[in-house]
Design a protein around this motif. Structure first.
Motif, PDB file in Angstrom:
ATOM      1  N   PRO A   1       8.307   3.194 -13.776  1.00 46.38           N
ATOM      2  CA  PRO A   1       8.918   1.993 -15.225  1.00 46.38           C
ATOM      3  C   PRO A   1       9.796   1.407 -15.613  1.00 46.38           C
ATOM      4  CG  PRO A   1       7.180   3.550 -16.086  1.00 46.38           C
ATOM      5  CD  PRO A   1       6.973   4.010 -14.511  1.00 46.38           C
ATOM      6  N   ASP A   2      10.617   3.292 -15.241  1.00 49.01           N
ATOM      7  CA  ASP A   2      12.103   3.246 -15.430  1.00 49.01           C
ATOM      8  C   ASP A   2      13.293   2.477 -14.433  1.00 49.01           C
ATOM      9  OD1 ASP A   2      11.367   4.239 -18.099  1.00 49.01           O
ATOM     10  OD2 ASP A   2      11.493   5.909 -17.296  1.00 49.01           O
ATOM     11  N   VAL A   3      12.225   2.160 -13.169  1.00 51.04           N
ATOM     12  CA  VAL A   3      13.275   1.869 -12.201  1.00 51.04           C
ATOM     13  C   VAL A   3      13.816   0.505 -12.210  1.00 51.04           C
ATOM     14  CG1 VAL A   3      13.337   1.207 -10.072  1.00 51.04           C
ATOM     15  CG2 VAL A   3      12.436   3.107 -10.784  1.00 51.04           C
ATOM     16  N   PRO A   4      15.396  -0.070 -12.135  1.00 51.46           N
ATOM     17  CA  PRO A   4      15.786  -0.857 -13.029  1.00 51.46           C
ATOM     18  C   PRO A   4      15.666  -1.723 -11.458  1.00 51.46           C
ATOM     19  CG  PRO A   4      17.497   0.162 -12.557  1.00 51.46           C
ATOM     20  CD  PRO A   4      16.362   1.277 -12.802  1.00 51.46           C
ATOM     21  N   VAL A   5      14.972  -3.604 -11.983  1.00 47.63           N
ATOM     22  CA  VAL A   5      14.642  -4.837 -10.966  1.00 47.63           C
ATOM     23  C   VAL A   5      15.286  -5.417 -11.064  1.00 47.63           C
ATOM     24  CG1 VAL A   5      12.774  -6.236 -10.094  1.00 47.63           C
ATOM     25  CG2 VAL A   5      11.909  -3.694 -11.237  1.00 47.63           C
ATOM     26  N   ARG A   6      15.950  -5.834 -10.482  1.00 50.10           N
ATOM     27  CA  ARG A   6      17.044  -6.689  -9.879  1.00 50.10           C
ATOM     28  C   ARG A   6      16.283  -8.203  -8.754  1.00 50.10           C
ATOM     29  NH1 ARG A   6      22.499  -6.832 -10.671  1.00 50.10           N
ATOM     30  NH2 ARG A   6      22.412  -8.784 -10.189  1.00 50.10           N
ATOM     31  N   ARG A   7      16.214  -9.013  -9.464  1.00 49.65           N
ATOM     32  CA  ARG A   7      15.670 -10.088  -8.800  1.00 49.65           C
ATOM     33  C   ARG A   7      16.858 -11.003  -8.273  1.00 49.65           C
ATOM     34  NH1 ARG A   7      12.028 -14.862 -12.081  1.00 49.65           N
ATOM     35  NH2 ARG A   7      10.920 -16.371 -10.171  1.00 49.65           N
ATOM     36  N   VAL A   8      16.349 -11.392  -7.102  1.00 49.73           N
ATOM     37  CA  VAL A   8      17.566 -12.093  -6.465  1.00 49.73           C
ATOM     38  C   VAL A   8      17.059 -13.046  -5.763  1.00 49.73           C
ATOM     39  CG1 VAL A   8      19.266 -11.948  -5.129  1.00 49.73           C
ATOM     40  CG2 VAL A   8      18.667  -9.502  -5.579  1.00 49.73           C
ATOM     41  N   ARG A   9      17.656 -14.267  -6.407  1.00 49.14           N
ATOM     42  CA  ARG A   9      17.028 -15.918  -6.035  1.00 49.14           C
ATOM     43  C   ARG A   9      17.496 -16.469  -5.149  1.00 49.14           C
ATOM     44  NH1 ARG A   9      13.142 -18.612 -10.143  1.00 49.14           N
ATOM     45  NH2 ARG A   9      12.808 -18.863  -7.754  1.00 49.14           N
TER      46      ARG A   9
ATOM     47  N   GLY B   1       0.748  -1.392  -0.231  1.00 46.87           N
ATOM     48  CA  GLY B   1       0.137  -0.222  -0.266  1.00 46.87           C
ATOM     49  C   GLY B   1       1.201   1.716   0.163  1.00 46.87           C
ATOM     50  N   THR B   2       2.390   0.894  -0.096  1.00 54.84           N
ATOM     51  CA  THR B   2       3.151   1.887  -0.322  1.00 54.84           C
ATOM     52  C   THR B   2       4.135   2.258  -1.401  1.00 54.84           C
ATOM     53  OG1 THR B   2       4.829   1.250   1.440  1.00 54.84           O
ATOM     54  CG2 THR B   2       2.828   2.618   2.264  1.00 54.84           C
ATOM     55  N   LEU B   3       3.603   1.436  -1.652  1.00 53.16           N
ATOM     56  CA  LEU B   3       4.836   0.930  -2.827  1.00 53.16           C
ATOM     57  C   LEU B   3       4.926   2.836  -3.859  1.00 53.16           C
ATOM     58  CD1 LEU B   3       4.787  -2.642  -3.481  1.00 53.16           C
ATOM     59  CD2 LEU B   3       6.228  -1.243  -2.893  1.00 53.16           C
ATOM     60  N   ASP B   4       3.594   2.746  -4.236  1.00 55.82           N
ATOM     61  CA  ASP B   4       3.876   4.314  -4.854  1.00 55.82           C
ATOM     62  C   ASP B   4       4.136   5.576  -4.504  1.00 55.82           C
ATOM     63  OD1 ASP B   4       1.952   4.225  -2.876  1.00 55.82           O
ATOM     64  OD2 ASP B   4       0.620   6.234  -3.639  1.00 55.82           O
ATOM     65  N   LEU B   5       4.796   5.785  -3.411  1.00 60.78           N
ATOM     66  CA  LEU B   5       5.452   6.215  -2.516  1.00 60.78           C
ATOM     67  C   LEU B   5       6.495   6.304  -2.649  1.00 60.78           C
ATOM     68  CD1 LEU B   5       3.738   6.791   1.140  1.00 60.78           C
ATOM     69  CD2 LEU B   5       3.123   8.115  -1.041  1.00 60.78           C
ATOM     70  N   ARG B   6       7.030   5.010  -2.485  1.00 69.71           N
ATOM     71  CA  ARG B   6       8.756   4.481  -2.594  1.00 69.71           C
ATOM     72  C   ARG B   6       9.403   4.525  -3.889  1.00 69.71           C
ATOM     73  NH1 ARG B   6       9.090  -0.551   0.707  1.00 69.71           N
ATOM     74  NH2 ARG B   6       6.967  -0.624   0.599  1.00 69.71           N
ATOM     75  N   LEU B   7       8.223   3.854  -4.571  1.00 70.05           N
ATOM     76  CA  LEU B   7       9.407   3.203  -6.011  1.00 70.05           C
ATOM     77  C   LEU B   7       9.497   4.551  -7.078  1.00 70.05           C
ATOM     78  CD1 LEU B   7       7.345   0.228  -7.189  1.00 70.05           C
ATOM     79  CD2 LEU B   7       8.980   0.604  -6.864  1.00 70.05           C
ATOM     80  N   PRO B   8       8.744   5.847  -7.689  1.00 70.06           N
ATOM     81  CA  PRO B   8       9.310   6.884  -7.423  1.00 70.06           C
ATOM     82  C   PRO B   8      10.524   7.895  -7.280  1.00 70.06           C
ATOM     83  CG  PRO B   8       6.705   7.147  -7.092  1.00 70.06           C
ATOM     84  CD  PRO B   8       7.391   5.607  -6.408  1.00 70.06           C
ATOM     85  N   ARG B   9      10.955   7.596  -6.115  1.00 69.17           N
ATOM     86  CA  ARG B   9      11.771   7.959  -5.309  1.00 69.17           C
ATOM     87  C   ARG B   9      12.960   6.915  -5.172  1.00 69.17           C
ATOM     88  NH1 ARG B   9      12.551  12.866  -4.343  1.00 69.17           N
ATOM     89  NH2 ARG B   9      13.947  12.271  -2.803  1.00 69.17           N
TER      90      ARG B   9
ATOM     91  N   VAL C   1      14.858  -3.676  -5.510  1.00 68.10           N
ATOM     92  CA  VAL C   1      15.581  -5.487  -5.293  1.00 68.10           C
ATOM     93  C   VAL C   1      14.762  -6.517  -5.078  1.00 68.10           C
ATOM     94  CG1 VAL C   1      17.595  -7.157  -4.455  1.00 68.10           C
ATOM     95  CG2 VAL C   1      17.946  -4.478  -5.139  1.00 68.10           C
ATOM     96  N   LEU C   2      14.150  -7.282  -5.540  1.00 72.31           N
ATOM     97  CA  LEU C   2      13.253  -8.252  -5.163  1.00 72.31           C
ATOM     98  C   LEU C   2      14.255  -9.416  -4.890  1.00 72.31           C
ATOM     99  CD1 LEU C   2      10.272  -9.589  -5.301  1.00 72.31           C
ATOM    100  CD2 LEU C   2      10.840  -9.650  -7.891  1.00 72.31           C
TER     101      LEU C   2
ATOM    102  N   VAL D   1       3.522  -6.692  -7.079  1.00 74.12           N
ATOM    103  CA  VAL D   1       4.737  -5.237  -6.515  1.00 74.12           C
ATOM    104  C   VAL D   1       5.050  -5.436  -8.145  1.00 74.12           C
ATOM    105  CG1 VAL D   1       7.198  -5.698  -6.677  1.00 74.12           C
ATOM    106  CG2 VAL D   1       5.932  -6.397  -4.594  1.00 74.12           C
ATOM    107  N   LEU D   2       5.183  -5.652  -8.987  1.00 77.06           N
ATOM    108  CA  LEU D   2       5.859  -6.139 -10.534  1.00 77.06           C
ATOM    109  C   LEU D   2       4.772  -4.740 -10.775  1.00 77.06           C
ATOM    110  CD1 LEU D   2       6.936  -9.615 -11.028  1.00 77.06           C
ATOM    111  CD2 LEU D   2       7.868  -7.069 -10.661  1.00 77.06           C
TER     112      LEU D   2
END
Length: 171
Positions: free
Chosen positions: A147-155, A70-78, A83-84, A138-139
């Motif tokens: 949409p321009d924030v790089p996503v690093r998936r760590v498995r 519920g707070t991803l809209d506040l955090r992702l743009p910043r 890192v997932l 999340v995705l």
């Protein structure tokens, strides 16, 4: 990189990885659980948490761990990087059980005072359902808000090692 957001299932290694990244990059570490929970695992009232997350996200630099969709809209743009942490759900379940044993006496450092480590059916369900329920949310939030924030998936360990090496180059 000045703002790194670390998300993933319980037991995925978010707090550990976030702490390591913060130390490597000499950035402030923010564990959202410490800002959300009150003693006795009491949730904050109303929009209090959203307001606090907005303040935290507005800071110029951080490594922030925690889901709180519920707070991803506040955090992702910043964020400069998402890192997932995404190991297999069975590994997450084992880690949750191991963590419960490890912190049976001393409190976890990423939790606020008065919130002893616990396991209940809701937590176990959350971990089991994370890949099909929470990861897609999340995705979708990334696509909607940053949409321009790089996503690093760590498995696993290899992915963590690659991320460490990459972060070391950009520090």
């Amino acid at each position: 990189m000045r703002r790194i957001l670390v998300v993933g299932s319980s037991g995925a290694g978010k707090s550990t990885l976030a702490g390591e990244l913060a130390r490597r990059l000499d950035l402030p570490l923010i564990h959202l659980d410490r800002h959300y929970w009150r003693p006795g695992w009491t949730a904050p009232a109303g929009d209090e948490f959203r307001a606090r997350v907005a303040e935290l996200a507005a800071r110029p630099a951080w490594v922030m761990d925690g889901n709180y969709a519920g707070t991803l809209d506040l955090r992702l743009p910043r964020a400069d990087l998402l890192v997932l942490c995404d190991p297999h759900r069975l590994r997450c379940l084992v880690r949750v059980l191991r963590r419960r044993w490890a912190y049976r006496v001393e409190p976890r450092p990423d939790l606020p005072p008065g919130c002893p480590e616990r396991i209940d059916l809701d937590l176990l369900r959350y971990v089991w359902r994370y890949p099909g329920h929470s990861r897609p949310r999340v995705l979708a939030a990334v696509a909607a808000y940053a949409p321009d924030v790089p996503v690093r998936r760590v498995r696993g360990r290899r992915d963590v090692a690659r991320l460490r090496a990459e972060v070391g180059k950009h520090s």
